[in-house]
Enzyme design. Structure first.
Site, mmCIF file in Angstrom:
data_model
loop_
_atom_site.group_PDB
_atom_site.id
_atom_site.type_symbol
_atom_site.label_atom_id
_atom_site.label_comp_id
_atom_site.label_asym_id
_atom_site.label_seq_id
_atom_site.Cartn_x
_atom_site.Cartn_y
_atom_site.Cartn_z
ATOM 1 N N TRP A 12 10.591 -12.332 15.248
ATOM 2 C CA TRP A 12 10.362 -13.700 15.707
ATOM 3 C C TRP A 12 9.466 -13.722 16.936
ATOM 4 O O TRP A 12 8.603 -14.592 17.074
ATOM 5 C CB TRP A 12 11.693 -14.371 15.952
ATOM 6 N N LYS A 106 19.239 -17.366 19.866
ATOM 7 C CA LYS A 106 20.283 -18.236 19.317
ATOM 8 C C LYS A 106 21.614 -17.494 19.354
ATOM 9 O O LYS A 106 21.987 -16.808 18.402
ATOM 10 C CB LYS A 106 19.924 -18.657 17.888
ATOM 11 N N GLY A 136 15.234 -24.371 15.512
ATOM 12 C CA GLY A 136 14.998 -25.143 14.307
ATOM 13 C C GLY A 136 14.989 -24.240 13.095
ATOM 14 O O GLY A 136 15.313 -23.052 13.176
ATOM 15 N N ALA A 140 11.128 -16.417 10.367
ATOM 16 C CA ALA A 140 9.890 -15.805 10.861
ATOM 17 C C ALA A 140 8.888 -15.452 9.764
ATOM 18 O O ALA A 140 7.690 -15.725 9.924
ATOM 19 C CB ALA A 140 10.230 -14.573 11.699
ATOM 20 N N LYS A 191 25.235 -22.028 13.688
ATOM 21 C CA LYS A 191 24.732 -21.893 12.316
ATOM 22 C C LYS A 191 24.673 -20.435 11.892
ATOM 23 O O LYS A 191 24.770 -20.116 10.699
ATOM 24 C CB LYS A 191 23.375 -22.578 12.162
ATOM 25 N N SER A 254 17.322 -14.807 5.741
ATOM 26 C CA SER A 254 18.226 -14.930 6.886
ATOM 27 C C SER A 254 19.030 -13.649 7.085
ATOM 28 O O SER A 254 19.730 -13.191 6.178
ATOM 29 C CB SER A 254 19.181 -16.108 6.674
ATOM 30 N N ARG A 255 18.963 -13.095 8.289
ATOM 31 C CA ARG A 255 19.719 -11.872 8.586
ATOM 32 C C ARG A 255 21.220 -12.114 8.497
ATOM 33 O O ARG A 255 21.977 -11.269 8.003
ATOM 34 C CB ARG A 255 19.378 -11.372 9.985
ATOM 35 N N VAL A 279 19.393 -7.333 14.063
ATOM 36 C CA VAL A 279 20.606 -7.946 14.595
ATOM 37 C C VAL A 279 20.951 -9.232 13.844
ATOM 38 O O VAL A 279 20.095 -10.073 13.602
ATOM 39 C CB VAL A 279 20.424 -8.258 16.093
ATOM 40 N N GLU A 281 22.987 -12.253 14.757
ATOM 41 C CA GLU A 281 23.555 -12.781 15.998
ATOM 42 C C GLU A 281 24.960 -13.365 15.828
ATOM 43 O O GLU A 281 25.775 -13.344 16.748
ATOM 44 C CB GLU A 281 22.624 -13.843 16.584
#
Length: 336
Positions: A12, A106, A136, A140, A191, A254-255, A279, A281
């Site tokens: 990112w 985040k 938002g 990435a 989220k 999405s990780r 990671v 998060e």
């Protein structure tokens, strides 16, 4: 020409460096890996995170944070949330007195329960008016490919938010401003936890109804905690709330969703962490978020079940059963 420093050259961070450069800024990108520095400066490519994306010529990489930060108007922080305090303590003396701090992170700090903008203020002493948060539906790889996307730039100072907005507006990246920093940061942090749960559903083979129900009730948890902390409820209907939730829960990019999917297939926390290098998060943020909720008397049943799966070894299917067996009640309840 605007000058920005981006710390550091992860996925990112590198993409946001491209966005800033495409918007006209000269960008210094800090990378610890000498190979990334060489590749960016000779071929305009980050071989580890963005091997197929050509970075603009206005992006230069360097390993010396002091060199990168010299004269920077915008200091963009893109590090794992739990590492922010330690790394920022070393960078803070190198940052100019008038620089604007831009948080791409985040998460919520373990132990202190502080949001990332609060950690920045605590470590540097800088006024919240000089901090902006970008949040938002910003996966990435899609932004790197210049697929149209929107985001929110939030700051307690409208002029700071507008300055960052102007610095990152491109034909493919559209920023909106907001003054609700609390809501934008909470939306981004929670989220990730809900996306872990969404991935678990995918891993267990559940379908669209299950996912939609989870996301909607996850948004309700976010709204309840946000209101209790003073956030604007409308923020959660926007890009930093619903928008980010949809992208993170619904995309294989999405990780956190990917991490949760592996848990849903039966892997343990340790096994997934060993397998997945980047990671997720939500794994670290769920506990401080729960602590915040408990302090305020806010119910967050999905977040609590995710925490049990991660740290108590609860099978994901049992977590689903526990959620579905709770006493039903009214759909809308903002207050505890």
């Amino acid at each position: 020409m605007r000058r920005a420093a981006v710390l550091t050259a992860g996925s990112w961070g590198s993409v946001f460096a491209k966005v800033l450069a495409d918007a006209g800024a000269r960008v210094n990108l800090v990378a610890r890996d000498p190979e990334i520095v060489r590749a960016v400066n000779t071929r305009q490519v980050n071989p580890r995170y963005l091997p197929a994306i050509q970075l603009p010529d206005r992006v230069r990489a360097m390993s010396d944070a002091g060199e990168a930060l010299a004269g920077a108007e915008f200091v963009v922080l893109a590090v794992p949330s739990q590492a922010l305090r330690s790394v920022l303590a070393g960078w803070a003396p190198l940052i100019g007195p008038d620089a604007v701090y831009v948080s791409l992170m985040k998460g919520v700090e373990v132990g202190s329960q502080l949001r990332m903008s609060e950690v920045i203020t605590q470590v540097t002493g800088v006024s919240p008016d000089r901090i902006a948060v970008v949040s938002g539906p910003n996966l990435a790889p899609e932004i790197a490919a210049e697929q149209p996307a929107a985001t929110v730039v939030a700051s307690t100072s409208t002029s700071t938010a507008e300055a960052v907005q102007a610095a990152c507006w491109t034909p493919y990246f559209r920023p909106y401003t907001n003054t609700d920093v609390i809501g934008c940061e909470l939306g981004g942090a929670i989220k990730n936890v809900i996306a872990l749960a969404a991935g678990m559903l995918e891993g267990m083979g559940f379908g669209t109804n299950s996912l939609a129900s989870l996301m909607t009730r996850g948004l309700a948890e976010t709204l309840r905690l946000g209101v209790a902390l003073g956030a604007d409820p409308m923020t959660f209907a926007g890009l930093a709330g619903l928008g980010d939730l949809v992208a993170t829960c619904g995309s294989p990019l999405s990780r956190n969703r990917t991490f949760g999917e592996k848990l849903g297939r039966g892997l343990t926390l340790a096994q997934v962490e060993a397998e997945q290098q980047q990671v997720a998060e939500g794994v670290r943020s769920c506990r401080p978020l729960l602590a915040m909720a408990d302090d305020l008397g806010v119910a967050m049943p999905i977040t609590r079940q995710v925490e049990r799966v991660l740290y108590e070894g609860l099978p994901p299917m049992e977590a689903v059963k526990d959620l579905m067996s709770r006493e039903p009640g009214p759909e809308y309840r903002l207050r505890p």
